[in-house]
Design a protein around this motif. Structure first.
Motif, PDB file in Angstrom:
ATOM      1  N   SER A  53      61.193  39.742  57.688  1.00  0.00           N
ATOM      2  CA  SER A  53      61.515  39.352  56.310  1.00  0.00           C
ATOM      3  C   SER A  53      60.307  39.266  55.385  1.00  0.00           C
ATOM      4  CB  SER A  53      62.218  37.999  56.320  1.00  0.00           C
ATOM      5  OG  SER A  53      61.310  36.977  56.706  1.00  0.00           O
ATOM      6  N   GLY A  54      59.110  39.401  55.948  1.00  0.00           N
ATOM      7  CA  GLY A  54      57.910  39.197  55.149  1.00  0.00           C
ATOM      8  C   GLY A  54      57.449  37.754  55.163  1.00  0.00           C
ATOM      9  N   CYS A  55      58.243  36.872  55.782  1.00  0.00           N
ATOM     10  CA  CYS A  55      57.910  35.450  55.918  1.00  0.00           C
ATOM     11  C   CYS A  55      57.586  34.806  54.573  1.00  0.00           C
ATOM     12  CB  CYS A  55      56.743  35.250  56.894  1.00  0.00           C
ATOM     13  SG  CYS A  55      56.445  33.504  57.309  1.00  0.00           S
ATOM     14  N   HIS A  56      58.551  34.829  53.665  1.00  0.00           N
ATOM     15  CA  HIS A  56      58.365  34.106  52.400  1.00  0.00           C
ATOM     16  C   HIS A  56      58.482  32.605  52.639  1.00  0.00           C
ATOM     17  CE1 HIS A  56      59.873  37.792  49.848  1.00  0.00           C
ATOM     18  NE2 HIS A  56      58.931  38.114  50.725  1.00  0.00           N
ATOM     19  N   ILE A  57      59.544  32.207  53.313  1.00  0.00           N
ATOM     20  CA  ILE A  57      59.924  30.815  53.645  1.00  0.00           C
ATOM     21  C   ILE A  57      59.641  29.843  52.489  1.00  0.00           C
ATOM     22  CG2 ILE A  57      59.803  31.214  56.105  1.00  0.00           C
ATOM     23  CD1 ILE A  57      57.174  29.793  56.293  1.00  0.00           C
ATOM     24  N   ASN A  58      59.883  30.302  51.269  1.00  0.00           N
ATOM     25  CA  ASN A  58      59.535  29.528  50.081  1.00  0.00           C
ATOM     26  C   ASN A  58      60.161  30.229  48.870  1.00  0.00           C
ATOM     27  OD1 ASN A  58      58.230  28.508  47.781  1.00  0.00           O
ATOM     28  ND2 ASN A  58      56.259  28.314  48.803  1.00  0.00           N
ATOM     29  N   PRO A  59      61.082  29.582  48.152  1.00  0.00           N
ATOM     30  CA  PRO A  59      61.688  30.223  46.981  1.00  0.00           C
ATOM     31  C   PRO A  59      60.678  30.641  45.924  1.00  0.00           C
ATOM     32  CG  PRO A  59      62.970  28.309  47.632  1.00  0.00           C
ATOM     33  CD  PRO A  59      61.704  28.273  48.445  1.00  0.00           C
ATOM     34  N   SER A 180      53.719  20.251  47.491  1.00  0.00           N
ATOM     35  CA  SER A 180      54.952  21.012  47.651  1.00  0.00           C
ATOM     36  C   SER A 180      54.634  22.498  47.634  1.00  0.00           C
ATOM     37  CB  SER A 180      55.951  20.678  46.540  1.00  0.00           C
ATOM     38  OG  SER A 180      57.066  21.542  46.612  1.00  0.00           O
ATOM     39  N   VAL A 181      54.375  23.048  46.459  1.00  0.00           N
ATOM     40  CA  VAL A 181      54.234  24.492  46.206  1.00  0.00           C
ATOM     41  C   VAL A 181      55.393  25.276  46.824  1.00  0.00           C
ATOM     42  CG1 VAL A 181      51.716  24.367  45.987  1.00  0.00           C
ATOM     43  CG2 VAL A 181      52.670  25.003  48.193  1.00  0.00           C
ATOM     44  N   ASN A 182      56.499  24.582  47.048  1.00  0.00           N
ATOM     45  CA  ASN A 182      57.636  25.165  47.765  1.00  0.00           C
ATOM     46  C   ASN A 182      58.887  24.334  47.488  1.00  0.00           C
ATOM     47  OD1 ASN A 182      59.560  25.951  49.679  1.00  0.00           O
ATOM     48  ND2 ASN A 182      58.063  26.265  51.289  1.00  0.00           N
ATOM     49  N   PRO A 183      59.760  24.788  46.588  1.00  0.00           N
ATOM     50  CA  PRO A 183      60.954  24.010  46.266  1.00  0.00           C
ATOM     51  C   PRO A 183      61.835  23.669  47.468  1.00  0.00           C
ATOM     52  CG  PRO A 183      60.605  25.716  44.623  1.00  0.00           C
ATOM     53  CD  PRO A 183      59.633  25.989  45.736  1.00  0.00           C
ATOM     54  N   ALA A 184      61.948  24.572  48.424  1.00  0.00           N
ATOM     55  CA  ALA A 184      62.791  24.304  49.596  1.00  0.00           C
ATOM     56  C   ALA A 184      62.191  23.182  50.436  1.00  0.00           C
ATOM     57  CB  ALA A 184      62.945  25.573  50.433  1.00  0.00           C
ATOM     58  N   ARG A 185      60.884  23.206  50.620  1.00  0.00           N
ATOM     59  CA  ARG A 185      60.203  22.162  51.394  1.00  0.00           C
ATOM     60  C   ARG A 185      60.449  20.782  50.778  1.00  0.00           C
ATOM     61  NH1 ARG A 185      57.889  17.901  51.693  1.00  0.00           N
ATOM     62  NH2 ARG A 185      55.744  17.421  52.227  1.00  0.00           N
ATOM     63  N   SER A 186      60.525  20.713  49.444  1.00  0.00           N
ATOM     64  CA  SER A 186      60.775  19.448  48.761  1.00  0.00           C
ATOM     65  C   SER A 186      62.248  19.067  48.808  1.00  0.00           C
ATOM     66  CB  SER A 186      60.323  19.541  47.303  1.00  0.00           C
ATOM     67  OG  SER A 186      58.939  19.788  47.214  1.00  0.00           O
ATOM     68  N   LEU A 187      63.120  20.055  48.740  1.00  0.00           N
ATOM     69  CA  LEU A 187      64.557  19.811  48.695  1.00  0.00           C
ATOM     70  C   LEU A 187      65.069  19.126  49.948  1.00  0.00           C
ATOM     71  CD1 LEU A 187      67.376  20.273  47.398  1.00  0.00           C
ATOM     72  CD2 LEU A 187      67.404  22.502  48.553  1.00  0.00           C
ATOM     73  N   GLY A 188      64.694  19.625  51.116  1.00  0.00           N
ATOM     74  CA  GLY A 188      65.228  19.090  52.364  1.00  0.00           C
ATOM     75  C   GLY A 188      65.017  17.593  52.514  1.00  0.00           C
TER      76      GLY A 188
END
Length: 229
Positions: A53-59, A180-188
């Motif tokens: 997938s390219g390893c985005h793991i971050n929106p 954060s620099v990562n909305p998903a990391r903060s969301l969970g």
């Protein structure tokens, strides 16, 4: 579908291990240990799911890649959904683990490594400082990602460069916002912890997306492309 599964697993790993280091061992390993945990989790996933997938793991990263012209809008939506679900699942599993502590675990007090700012949080930085840090740090992070994975770049070392950049960003930012620099990391974590973590979540969605968008647009202009001499 393989890409979505990879992004789910990758984001799960980042949140579970990174936030897990903060929650379970933060008092033992300190800022440096937590920063390294996030960076190493990303490096591992870069080589584990990067070919899929390219390893985005971050929106935010996916937005930067989209605006740089390197992915379709359809894939962007699938990536973001998978990333958010992976982060939520990771926070839930982390809570199940820490709640098994025999002495008990106070979720509202001890949290799940959620991001935040203001009185009572880390170094007690204000809204303006938190917002500015997240925008700038995400811009730098996504710039490294787009540059190290672009045409002509030594992509075999991209995962290491990206992971080490995340380590440094955490060293600087943990006492500002928890990084954060990562909305998903903060969301969970925010969804499970609630309270201030949930009310402040907007910043960790908006600021990283602004920084990532700037990096993606800059990349799309070709301003950072290697030039032959």
């Amino acid at each position: 579908m393989n890409k979505a599964i990879a992004e789910f697993i990758g984001t799960f790993t980042l949140v579970f291990l990174g936030c897990g280091a903060a929650v379970v061992a933060g008092n033992l390993v300190g800022v440096l240990g937590i920063a390294i945990a996030f960076g190493l989790a990303l490096i591992g996933m870069a080589y584990g799911i990067g070919p899929v997938s390219g390893c985005h793991i971050n929106p935010a990263v996916s937005l930067g890649v989209l605006l740089a012209g390197r992915m379709s809008a359809g894939d962007f939506v699938k990536y973001v959904i998978a990333q958010c679900l992976g982060a939520i699942a990771a926070a839930a599993v982390l809570y199940m683990v820490v709640s098994g502590k025999l002495a008990g675990y106070d979720l509202a007090k001890q949290g799940l490594g959620q991001n935040g700012w203001g009185a009572g949080y880390q170094g007690e930085y204000g809204l303006g400082a938190a917002f500015l840090f997240e925008v700038v740090a995400t811009f730098l992070f996504v710039t490294v990602i787009l540059g190290s994975t672009g045409a002509g770049a030594p992509t075999a070392n991209a995962g290491l460069a990206i992971g080490l950049t995340l380590v440094v960003i955490h060293i600087v930012g943990i006492h500002i916002t928890g990084t954060s620099v990562n909305p998903a990391r903060s969301l969970g974590p925010a969804l499970l912890v609630g309270g201030n973590a949930l009310s402040q979540l907007w910043l960790f969605i908006v600021a990283p997306l602004i920084g990532a968008a700037a990096a993606g647009i800059l990349s799309a202009t070709g301003a950072l492309d290697a030039k032959s001499t």
